[in-house]
Design an enzyme around this catalytic site. Structure first.
Site, PDB file in Angstrom:
ATOM      1  CE1 TYR A  54       3.342  18.799   2.018  1.00 19.71           C
ATOM      2  CE2 TYR A  54       5.191  17.582   1.116  1.00 19.71           C
ATOM      3  CZ  TYR A  54       4.083  18.385   0.937  1.00 19.71           C
ATOM      4  OH  TYR A  54       3.707  18.754  -0.334  1.00 19.71           O
ATOM      5  N   GLY A 284       3.755   9.003  -4.295  1.00 18.26           N
ATOM      6  CA  GLY A 284       4.060   8.717  -2.904  1.00 18.26           C
ATOM      7  C   GLY A 284       3.885   7.237  -2.678  1.00 18.26           C
ATOM      8  CG  ASN A 294       3.042   4.214  -8.394  1.00 19.56           C
ATOM      9  OD1 ASN A 294       2.946   4.886  -7.372  1.00 19.56           O
ATOM     10  ND2 ASN A 294       2.113   3.330  -8.735  1.00 19.56           N
TER      11      ASN A 294
END
Length: 332
Positions: A54, A284, A294
């Protein structure tokens, strides 16, 4: 926050985990990344997922610094190995050389002596599975990882790896697939095999790259600065969902979310958590407010009638082909 066992292991993970695939080290400035990690911790998230590839290893470094002053025993830190992290022929794959060198690099960047879960980021067709599993066994037995997992492996690959893991006395406990209302390719083969083997799913993209948030409208261009307009932010992944048929049906989910007292994003995350084989859903964020929104999906129970209505709306645009569990580009 609610917690679940990772597969049939004794390891408990937060049912919503925080991942930094396309944010830390690339899309999001460091201060914002730190603020998102802080928001995740404040919300009760203890499970953090990353990978050496990443942002060209920068995501691990940012996460390591963001978590550096936290109590290590109170966290579950996951990372992965497979994709290229350098220019050399051995800077990729699941050879013994790459695994042993990669775990050391990941631990250095994450500022920790061990990771709780070390995952094969894809299946390596060019390395014998026995070599890969023996290298993972040495990583576990040396104390550098507690558990082993994989990502986007097929049912056949899971069945081949599991007896080797048992023989080598290492706990193969997880798989990390893409999974959402719109992408259900794991349901027919991977999930049944995983239930049989004691493997839990740590699912990524439960919001279908943000499409299930409802912010993309049919017949209209994507909002400026959104993931669909940014190649660094996974635009290639989101493109499969960016058509009017899909976007129209996603808009039809809004009354269902309202009836359930949830935002569209919360409904999407709560939906994947209804699958009992899902141990955790990765979210994310580029802003702390997204984390706060979330995490409200934790502990939500969706009744059978509501789930049926969701299926009726999205079924015509849902991908279920188990052959799409893996990318053809992985094959030699």
């Amino acid at each position: 926050m609610e917690f679940r066992h990772l597969g049939r292991s004794g390891l408990m993970v937060s049912e919503i985990s925080y991942g930094n695939w396309i944010t830390h080290g690339s899309q999001v400035e460091e201060d914002a990344a730190f603020a998102c990690v802080r928001a995740a911790l404040d919300a009760g998230i203890t499970t953090f997922d990353t990978a050496d590839v990443y942002a060209g290893t920068r995501a691990e470094d940012v996460l390591g610094r963001a978590l550096e002053n936290e109590r290590r025993e109170g966290l579950e830190i996951f990372t992965k190995v497979y994709w290229p992290t350098g220019p050399g022929r051995n800077d990729r794959g699941l050879s013994r050389k790459h695994i042993m060198e990669s775990i050391n690099g990941s631990l250095r960047r994450l500022r920790t002596d061990y990771v709780d879960l070390y995952q094969a980021h894809r299946y390596d067709y060019s390395t014998p599975l026995e070599e890969t599993m023996e290298a993972f066994a040495d990583v576990v037995h040396s104390g550098k990882a507690h558990y082993i997992g994989v990502s986007e492996w097929t049912a056949e690959q899971l069945r081949a790896a599991h007896p080797l893991a048992r023989e080598l006395h290492i706990p193969l406990v997880s798989n990390q697939p893409q999974y959402s209302m719109l992408w259900r390719v794991i349901e027919t083969e991977v999930v049944p095999a995983s239930e049989e083997l004691g493997i839990g799913q740590i699912v990524w993209s439960p919001m279908a790259q943000g499409v299930l948030s409802g912010k993309y409208l049919p017949g209209q261009p994507p909002p400026a600065g959104s993931r669909a307009t940014d190649e660094k932010s996974g635009a290639g992944f989101i493109s499969r969902f960016m058509n009017d048929d899909v976007l129209t049906r996603v808009q039809q989910l809004k009354p269902i979310a309202e009836q359930a007292g949830l935002s569209m994003a919360q409904l999407a995350v709560a939906w994947v958590l209804q699958n009992p084989n899902v141990s955790s859903a990765i979210i994310g964020a580029s802003r702390p407010e997204q984390v706060h929104d979330n995490v409200k999906a934790a502990g939500v129970k969706l009744d059978a009638e509501l789930l049926k209505r969701i299926d009726e709306i999205v079924e015509p645009v849902t991908e279920r082909d188990p052959a799409k569990t893996e990318s053809p580009a992985q094959r030699p």
